[in-house]
Design a protein around this motif. Structure first.
Motif, PDB file in Angstrom:
ATOM      1  N   LEU A   1       0.826  -1.207   0.000  1.00  0.00           N
ATOM      2  CA  LEU A   1       0.000   0.000   0.000  1.00  0.00           C
ATOM      3  C   LEU A   1       0.865   1.263   0.000  1.00  0.00           C
ATOM      4  CD1 LEU A   1      -2.829  -1.042   2.486  1.00  0.00           C
ATOM      5  CD2 LEU A   1      -3.031  -0.735   0.015  1.00  0.00           C
ATOM      6  N   GLN A   2       1.996   1.216   0.709  1.00  0.00           N
ATOM      7  CA  GLN A   2       2.896   2.371   0.733  1.00  0.00           C
ATOM      8  C   GLN A   2       3.472   2.641  -0.659  1.00  0.00           C
ATOM      9  OE1 GLN A   2       3.415   4.364   3.424  1.00  0.00           O
ATOM     10  NE2 GLN A   2       4.471   5.693   1.994  1.00  0.00           N
ATOM     11  N   ILE A   3       3.853   1.558  -1.362  1.00  0.00           N
ATOM     12  CA  ILE A   3       4.379   1.707  -2.728  1.00  0.00           C
ATOM     13  C   ILE A   3       3.301   2.292  -3.637  1.00  0.00           C
ATOM     14  CG2 ILE A   3       5.124   0.380  -4.749  1.00  0.00           C
ATOM     15  CD1 ILE A   3       6.594  -1.491  -2.748  1.00  0.00           C
ATOM     16  N   GLU A   4       2.061   1.768  -3.499  1.00  0.00           N
ATOM     17  CA  GLU A   4       0.960   2.303  -4.315  1.00  0.00           C
ATOM     18  C   GLU A   4       0.726   3.775  -4.008  1.00  0.00           C
ATOM     19  OE1 GLU A   4      -2.495  -0.113  -3.756  1.00  0.00           O
ATOM     20  OE2 GLU A   4      -1.568  -1.878  -4.657  1.00  0.00           O
ATOM     21  N   LEU A   5       0.809   4.135  -2.723  1.00  0.00           N
ATOM     22  CA  LEU A   5       0.623   5.529  -2.325  1.00  0.00           C
ATOM     23  C   LEU A   5       1.722   6.416  -2.910  1.00  0.00           C
ATOM     24  CD1 LEU A   5      -1.026   7.497  -0.566  1.00  0.00           C
ATOM     25  CD2 LEU A   5       0.522   6.958   1.303  1.00  0.00           C
ATOM     26  N   ASP A   6       2.973   5.934  -2.852  1.00  0.00           N
ATOM     27  CA  ASP A   6       4.086   6.697  -3.425  1.00  0.00           C
ATOM     28  C   ASP A   6       3.906   6.870  -4.930  1.00  0.00           C
ATOM     29  OD1 ASP A   6       5.186   6.867  -0.930  1.00  0.00           O
ATOM     30  OD2 ASP A   6       6.646   5.253  -1.235  1.00  0.00           O
ATOM     31  N   ASN A   7       3.520   5.785  -5.619  1.00  0.00           N
ATOM     32  CA  ASN A   7       3.286   5.863  -7.068  1.00  0.00           C
ATOM     33  C   ASN A   7       2.159   6.830  -7.381  1.00  0.00           C
ATOM     34  OD1 ASN A   7       5.325   4.042  -7.565  1.00  0.00           O
ATOM     35  ND2 ASN A   7       3.969   2.282  -7.729  1.00  0.00           N
ATOM     36  N   SER A   8       1.118   6.780  -6.564  1.00  0.00           N
ATOM     37  CA  SER A   8      -0.013   7.687  -6.767  1.00  0.00           C
ATOM     38  C   SER A   8       0.423   9.135  -6.584  1.00  0.00           C
ATOM     39  CB  SER A   8      -1.131   7.328  -5.785  1.00  0.00           C
ATOM     40  OG  SER A   8      -2.181   8.243  -5.865  1.00  0.00           O
ATOM     41  N   SER A   9       1.261   9.384  -5.575  1.00  0.00           N
ATOM     42  CA  SER A   9       1.759  10.746  -5.348  1.00  0.00           C
ATOM     43  C   SER A   9       2.591  11.222  -6.535  1.00  0.00           C
ATOM     44  CB  SER A   9       2.616  10.785  -4.078  1.00  0.00           C
ATOM     45  OG  SER A   9       1.843  10.485  -2.960  1.00  0.00           O
ATOM     46  N   LYS A  10       3.457  10.331  -7.057  1.00  0.00           N
ATOM     47  CA  LYS A  10       4.275  10.701  -8.218  1.00  0.00           C
ATOM     48  C   LYS A  10       3.396  10.967  -9.430  1.00  0.00           C
ATOM     49  CE  LYS A  10       8.363   8.145  -6.730  1.00  0.00           C
ATOM     50  NZ  LYS A  10       9.195   6.961  -6.931  1.00  0.00           N
ATOM     51  N   THR A  11       2.375  10.125  -9.612  1.00  0.00           N
ATOM     52  CA  THR A  11       1.461  10.319 -10.737  1.00  0.00           C
ATOM     53  C   THR A  11       0.735  11.647 -10.607  1.00  0.00           C
ATOM     54  OG1 THR A  11       1.130   7.921 -10.874  1.00  0.00           O
ATOM     55  CG2 THR A  11      -0.493   9.297 -11.983  1.00  0.00           C
ATOM     56  N   ASN A  12       0.289  11.958  -9.380  1.00  0.00           N
ATOM     57  CA  ASN A  12      -0.400  13.232  -9.154  1.00  0.00           C
ATOM     58  C   ASN A  12       0.524  14.410  -9.451  1.00  0.00           C
ATOM     59  OD1 ASN A  12      -2.808  12.064  -8.442  1.00  0.00           O
ATOM     60  ND2 ASN A  12      -2.456  12.193  -6.244  1.00  0.00           N
ATOM     61  N   GLU A  13       1.779  14.298  -9.021  1.00  0.00           N
ATOM     62  CA  GLU A  13       2.734  15.373  -9.294  1.00  0.00           C
ATOM     63  C   GLU A  13       2.944  15.558 -10.790  1.00  0.00           C
ATOM     64  OE1 GLU A  13       6.407  14.766  -7.194  1.00  0.00           O
ATOM     65  OE2 GLU A  13       5.386  14.555  -5.268  1.00  0.00           O
ATOM     66  N   SER A  14       3.103  14.440 -11.512  1.00  0.00           N
ATOM     67  CA  SER A  14       3.318  14.553 -12.962  1.00  0.00           C
ATOM     68  C   SER A  14       2.067  15.102 -13.649  1.00  0.00           C
ATOM     69  CB  SER A  14       3.715  13.194 -13.563  1.00  0.00           C
ATOM     70  OG  SER A  14       2.654  12.271 -13.451  1.00  0.00           O
ATOM     71  N   LEU A  15       0.888  14.722 -13.143  1.00  0.00           N
ATOM     72  CA  LEU A  15      -0.350  15.256 -13.722  1.00  0.00           C
ATOM     73  C   LEU A  15      -0.475  16.752 -13.462  1.00  0.00           C
ATOM     74  CD1 LEU A  15      -2.943  12.433 -12.923  1.00  0.00           C
ATOM     75  CD2 LEU A  15      -2.033  13.051 -15.157  1.00  0.00           C
ATOM     76  N   LEU A  16      -0.066  17.184 -12.275  1.00  0.00           N
ATOM     77  CA  LEU A  16      -0.110  18.617 -11.974  1.00  0.00           C
ATOM     78  C   LEU A  16       0.861  19.392 -12.866  1.00  0.00           C
ATOM     79  CD1 LEU A  16      -0.364  18.598  -8.066  1.00  0.00           C
ATOM     80  CD2 LEU A  16      -2.093  19.373  -9.692  1.00  0.00           C
ATOM     81  N   ILE A  17       2.051  18.817 -13.087  1.00  0.00           N
ATOM     82  CA  ILE A  17       3.021  19.465 -13.980  1.00  0.00           C
ATOM     83  C   ILE A  17       2.463  19.549 -15.395  1.00  0.00           C
ATOM     84  CG2 ILE A  17       5.289  19.157 -15.058  1.00  0.00           C
ATOM     85  CD1 ILE A  17       6.223  17.982 -12.339  1.00  0.00           C
ATOM     86  N   GLU A  18       1.854  18.447 -15.862  1.00  0.00           N
ATOM     87  CA  GLU A  18       1.268  18.422 -17.211  1.00  0.00           C
ATOM     88  C   GLU A  18       0.122  19.418 -17.320  1.00  0.00           C
ATOM     89  OE1 GLU A  18       0.685  17.292 -21.163  1.00  0.00           O
ATOM     90  OE2 GLU A  18       2.379  17.037 -19.798  1.00  0.00           O
ATOM     91  N   GLN A  19      -0.688  19.505 -16.253  1.00  0.00           N
ATOM     92  CA  GLN A  19      -1.797  20.460 -16.250  1.00  0.00           C
ATOM     93  C   GLN A  19      -1.266  21.891 -16.360  1.00  0.00           C
ATOM     94  OE1 GLN A  19      -4.018  20.552 -12.594  1.00  0.00           O
ATOM     95  NE2 GLN A  19      -5.702  21.691 -13.479  1.00  0.00           N
ATOM     96  N   GLN A  20      -0.219  22.196 -15.603  1.00  0.00           N
ATOM     97  CA  GLN A  20       0.355  23.539 -15.652  1.00  0.00           C
ATOM     98  C   GLN A  20       0.931  23.836 -17.041  1.00  0.00           C
ATOM     99  OE1 GLN A  20       0.081  25.805 -13.211  1.00  0.00           O
ATOM    100  NE2 GLN A  20       0.901  27.229 -14.726  1.00  0.00           N
ATOM    101  N   ARG A  21       1.593  22.831 -17.639  1.00  0.00           N
ATOM    102  CA  ARG A  21       2.145  23.012 -18.986  1.00  0.00           C
ATOM    103  C   ARG A  21       1.025  23.302 -19.984  1.00  0.00           C
ATOM    104  NH1 ARG A  21       2.665  20.693 -23.593  1.00  0.00           N
ATOM    105  NH2 ARG A  21       1.591  18.796 -23.023  1.00  0.00           N
ATOM    106  N   LEU A  22      -0.093  22.539 -19.880  1.00  0.00           N
ATOM    107  CA  LEU A  22      -1.215  22.752 -20.791  1.00  0.00           C
ATOM    108  C   LEU A  22      -1.859  24.121 -20.578  1.00  0.00           C
ATOM    109  CD1 LEU A  22      -2.889  19.228 -20.727  1.00  0.00           C
ATOM    110  CD2 LEU A  22      -1.650  20.268 -22.620  1.00  0.00           C
TER     111      LEU A  22
END
Length: 199
Positions: free
Chosen positions: A99-120
């Motif tokens: 669950l911790q690994i999934e949470l970390d992956n989810s956090s990284k995915t959220n960060e990359s999505l936020l970066i992509e959103q800002q770029r768009l």
């Protein structure tokens, strides 16, 4: 006299019987009744204190008790329980790690999505600025064509691509378009008229 002897004998029998009955009554009054009363009081006290008399009697007499378990068997049972509990703990720790690994992956995915959103959002902002400047440029081109004479505008429009020419002609006033069409060849005027009607 015989009758008297009979009466005396029967009286003696009655006295003997009454003495036997009275001894029984005395035994009953002095021992049985107090014993039953004491037993009743003890059962009542046991009931009020939630003591199961029958279980206590079994414990004291040893009736119905399982065989005594040796220390080795007790130790073996405890070790099995410890091993079982340790296995459960390891399983839970593995689940927590997953669950911790999934949470970390989810956090990284959220960060990359936020970066992509800002770029768009930045890209949309740039496009809107370009569109605004393009609109201004286009407005100035349209105003230039309206100021031009129809004789000068007609050859320029015929040299443009159909899409650009159509866009400019659609933005001009109908009177200006009519004057430009008069200065074009009949084929070119027909072509642009047809394109404008399909728009």
């Amino acid at each position: 006299m015989a009758k008297r002897n009979k009466k005396n004998n029967s009286m003696e029998k009655v006295d003997d019987e009454s003495k036997g009955v009275s001894k029984l009554k005395m035994f009953f009054y002095w021992f049985i009744i107090p014993f039953l009363f004491t037993l009743f009081i003890l059962l009542l006290v046991a009931q009020l204190t939630n003591v199961n008399v029958f279980e206590k009697a079994k414990e004291l007499t040893g009736v119905g008790q399982p065989k005594v378990v040796t220390e080795d068997i007790k130790t073996e049972r405890l070790e099995k329980k410890v091993v079982s509990i340790q296995a459960k703990i390891q399983e839970k720790e593995a689940q927590i790690d997953k669950l911790q690994i999934e949470l970390d992956n989810s956090s990284k995915t959220n960060e990359s999505l936020l970066i992509e959103q800002q770029r768009l959002l930045d890209e949309i902002d740039n496009l809107q600025r370009e569109q605004t400047s393009t609109k201004k440029e286009y407005s100035s081109i349209v105003s230039t064509f309206e100021k031009m004479s129809a004789k000068a505008a007609a050859p320029v429009i015929t040299k443009m691509s159909d899409a650009e020419a159509l866009r400019i002609l659609s933005s001009l006033k109908p009177d200006t378009v009519a004057q430009i069409f008069e200065k074009m060849t009949p084929d070119a005027a027909a072509k642009y008229t047809e394109l404008m009607t399909k728009q």
